[in-house]
Design a protein around this motif. Structure first.
Motif, PDB file in Angstrom:
ATOM      1  N   ASN A 178     -17.381 -23.265  65.632  1.00  0.00           N
ATOM      2  CA  ASN A 178     -17.729 -22.250  66.713  1.00  0.00           C
ATOM      3  C   ASN A 178     -18.954 -22.519  67.205  1.00  0.00           C
ATOM      4  O   ASN A 178     -19.950 -22.311  66.335  1.00  0.00           O
ATOM      5  CB  ASN A 178     -17.075 -20.963  66.173  1.00  0.00           C
ATOM      6  N   ARG A 187     -16.325 -20.770  75.638  1.00  0.00           N
ATOM      7  CA  ARG A 187     -15.872 -21.153  74.602  1.00  0.00           C
ATOM      8  C   ARG A 187     -14.717 -22.390  74.706  1.00  0.00           C
ATOM      9  O   ARG A 187     -13.735 -22.223  75.631  1.00  0.00           O
ATOM     10  CB  ARG A 187     -15.073 -19.919  73.544  1.00  0.00           C
ATOM     11  N   GLU A 194     -12.511 -24.665  72.257  1.00  0.00           N
ATOM     12  CA  GLU A 194     -12.306 -24.884  70.997  1.00  0.00           C
ATOM     13  C   GLU A 194     -10.805 -25.352  70.873  1.00  0.00           C
ATOM     14  O   GLU A 194      -9.878 -24.584  70.876  1.00  0.00           O
ATOM     15  CB  GLU A 194     -12.534 -23.671  70.224  1.00  0.00           C
TER      16      GLU A 194
END
Length: 200
Positions: free
Chosen positions: A22, A180, A182
């Motif tokens: 992350n 983000r 991911e």
């Protein structure tokens, strides 16, 4: 979200949140002292735990999904590091108190009535002077449709988070947008809460 559901999610051959850490963990993990003993809570397939092990930390990973923990072992072996794995339901079972130098949690989303216990479980596990860092989706995440729970009941409210961390030294607090990317499950502009505290 149940253990069976997470086992089913993690049973895909690919890593559903990817193998890379992350971005919040990557940016701020340097606050943790070199060689520290670190616990990763609700760690899923192990991407953050393995990254921290690569940075030289002594890492233990906690999750309720044995499938996720097996994938953590797989990724650790692939990256040639050691990560200790622990199967535990963190909204029911406590982790030993004052055991770690730091605790890390990324997108560990649990029902509203369990959130305080869950966050206190992180804080309790850390020794006085130790660090707790986490990133979660805020209650504003739903309209972004970029990942995370589909129910506000599993998201976090900034006022409650501030209440939980109020007794401790706050080193970083952020409530707002973040990009983000991911795996397949977190993709795009999101609304998050980030915290780094030092335990008294």
């Amino acid at each position: 979200m149940s253990k069976d559901m997470w086992n089913e999610n993690f049973s895909e051959e690919k890593f559903i949140y990817g193998k890379e850490p992350n971005e919040f963990v990557k940016a701020y993990s340097g606050v943790i002292p070199e060689g520290a003993k670190v616990a990763c809570f609700a760690e899923g397939e192990g991407r953050n735990a393995v990254y921290l092990a690569e940075k030289g930390y002594d890492v233990s990973s906690y999750d309720q999904s044995e499938v996720g923990l097996e994938k953590t072992k797989e990724l650790a072996k692939e990256r040639q590091v050691d990560v200790k794995t622990n199967e535990k339901d963190l909204i029911i079972e406590t982790v030993e108190a004052n055991l770690y130098d730091a605790a890390v949690m990324v997108f560990g989303h649990v029902p509203k009535q369990n959130q305080s216990f869950f966050i206190q479980n992180l804080i309790r596990s850390v020794k006085p002077g130790g660090f707790v860092m986490f990133e979660v989706y805020s209650h504003h995440q739903l309209p972004y449709q970029s990942g995370g729970p589909k129910s506000e009941e599993l998201l976090y409210h900034p006022k409650e988070v501030l209440d939980w961390i109020e007794p401790y030294k706050c080193l970083h607090y952020y409530y707002g947008e973040a990009e983000r990317y991911e795996g397949d499950r977190h993709y795009g502009l999101s609304h998050v809460i980030q915290v780094i505290i030092q335990k008294n």
